[in-house]
Design an enzyme around this catalytic site. Structure first.
Site, PDB file in Angstrom:
ATOM      1  N   SER A  44       0.665  -1.327  -0.052  1.00 59.12           N
ATOM      2  CA  SER A  44       0.010  -0.155   0.031  1.00 59.12           C
ATOM      3  C   SER A  44       0.873   1.350   0.027  1.00 59.12           C
ATOM      4  O   SER A  44       0.428   2.264  -0.438  1.00 59.12           O
ATOM      5  CB  SER A  44      -0.898   0.050   1.273  1.00 59.12           C
ATOM      6  OG  SER A  44      -0.082  -0.072   2.520  1.00 59.12           O
ATOM      7  N   GLY A  81      -1.705  -4.470   0.927  1.00 60.90           N
ATOM      8  CA  GLY A  81      -1.890  -5.416   1.811  1.00 60.90           C
ATOM      9  C   GLY A  81      -0.888  -6.729   1.510  1.00 60.90           C
ATOM     10  O   GLY A  81      -0.957  -7.546   2.169  1.00 60.90           O
ATOM     11  N   ASP A 191      -5.333   6.566   9.893  1.00 61.58           N
ATOM     12  CA  ASP A 191      -5.087   5.288  10.598  1.00 61.58           C
ATOM     13  C   ASP A 191      -3.650   5.008  10.991  1.00 61.58           C
ATOM     14  O   ASP A 191      -3.313   4.253  11.761  1.00 61.58           O
ATOM     15  CB  ASP A 191      -5.149   4.149   9.094  1.00 61.58           C
ATOM     16  CG  ASP A 191      -4.082   4.165   8.196  1.00 61.58           C
ATOM     17  OD1 ASP A 191      -3.246   5.201   8.259  1.00 61.58           O
ATOM     18  OD2 ASP A 191      -4.519   3.705   7.202  1.00 61.58           O
ATOM     19  N   HIS A 194      -0.664   4.751   7.031  1.00 64.71           N
ATOM     20  CA  HIS A 194      -0.389   5.268   5.683  1.00 64.71           C
ATOM     21  C   HIS A 194      -0.058   6.563   5.394  1.00 64.71           C
ATOM     22  O   HIS A 194      -0.688   7.649   6.185  1.00 64.71           O
ATOM     23  CB  HIS A 194      -1.337   4.836   4.984  1.00 64.71           C
ATOM     24  CG  HIS A 194      -1.702   3.416   4.711  1.00 64.71           C
ATOM     25  ND1 HIS A 194      -2.690   2.902   5.502  1.00 64.71           N
ATOM     26  CD2 HIS A 194      -1.131   2.563   3.862  1.00 64.71           C
ATOM     27  CE1 HIS A 194      -2.740   1.416   5.256  1.00 64.71           C
ATOM     28  NE2 HIS A 194      -1.756   1.299   4.443  1.00 64.71           N
TER      29      HIS A 194
END
Length: 218
Positions: A44, A81, A191, A194
Site C-alpha cells: 500500500s 496488503g 489510520d 499510511h
C-alpha cells in the site's frame, strides 16, 4: 582476368564486413536508446492507498525521470496488503510480461505488522531477487522499520533483514523509505499507518539518489 576476379571477391568481402559492422552498431545503438522498463512491486505504501491517483511516490518517480530526460517507463504492480510471499508468487509472471530492466522491491511491512517470522520474509525477498536477477534485471531493495511497540528484538531483527539480504545478493538498498516521515504524525492518514500525499515527495527523495544511479546505468 584472375586479378579482376580477386579484386571483385575482395570488394564483396569488404562491403559485407562493412554492412555487418553497420548492422551491429545499429543494433547496439537501438539497445541503448530503447526506453528502460522499471517494475515496482510493493504494498500500500507504493499503491497510493488513501491518496489521489498520481500523488504517490511511484507516480512522482515517473515524473522525475521525465524531467531528468531519462527514457524509462514505470509499471506499478503494487497491491495494498501485499506480503513478501504474495510478491514472490506474483513476480515470475510480471517478469515474463514486462521484461523489466530494473525491479524495485518494496515489501515486508505487512509481514512485520502481522508479526510473521523474519526468516520467512527474508527467504521470500531472496527468492524474488534471484528471480529478477536470473532475467538480467537489476534490483533495488527498499527497507522498512517496525514501530517500537513490536519489541526491540523483533524490530531490530526485521530492520537488519534488509541489509543482510541486500549485501548477500549484491543489491542496492534504501534502508528506510519513511526516513523523515515516520517521526512526523502530521504526515500520516488517520489510520496512522499510511502516509499522506504530502509525505510522498519525501519518500521519493529517500529513494531517488540510489535509483538514479541504477536507472542511468547502460
Amino acid at each position: 582476368m584472375l586479378a579482376f576476379l580477386k579484386n571483385a571477391v575482395l570488394g564483396k568481402l569488404i562491403v559485407g564486413a562493412a554492412l555487418g559492422l553497420s548492422l551491429s552498431l545499429a543494433a547496439t545503438a537501438n539497445a541503448y536508446s530503447a526506453p528502460k522498463t522499471v517494475l515496482v512491486v510493493g504494498d500500500s505504501l507504493s499503491a497510493e492507498y488513501g491518496i489521489a491517483r498520481g500523488a504517490g511516490w511511484v507516480a512522482l518517480l515517473e515524473q522525475k525521470m521525465k524531467s531528468e530526460k531519462i527514457d524509462a517507463r514505470v509499471v506499478n504492480a503494487s497491491i495494498s496488503g501485499e506480503t513478501t510471499s504474495g510478491g514472490k508468487a506474483r513476480l515470475p509472471a510480471l517478469l515474463g510480461q514486462h521484461k523489466p530492466d530494473l525491479v524495485v522491491i518494496e515489501l515486508g511491512a505487512n509481514d512485520g505488522l502481522r508479526g510473521l517470522p523474519v526468516p520467512s520474509a527474508e527467504a521470500n525477498l531472496r527468492a524474488m531477487i534471484a528471480a529478477a536477477q536470473a532475467q538480467k534485471a537489476r534490483v533495488l531493495l527498499v527497507g522498512m522499520r517496525m514501530p517500537p511497540n513490536y519489541g526491540r528484538a523483533y524490530t531490530e531483527r526485521f530492520f537488519g533483514m534488509f541489509q543482510t539480504v541486500a549485501t548477500s545478493t549484491k543489491s542496492p538498498l534504501v534502508p528506510f523509505m519513511l526516513e523523515g516521515v515516520a517521526d512526523k504524525p502530521a504526515l500520516f492518514q488517520q489510520d496512522r499507518l499510511h502516509p499522506t500525499a504530502q509525505a510522498h515527495p519525501i519518500i521519493l527523495n529517500n529513494i531517488w539518489p540510489t535509483f538514479e544511479k541504477m536507472v542511468k546505468q547502460p
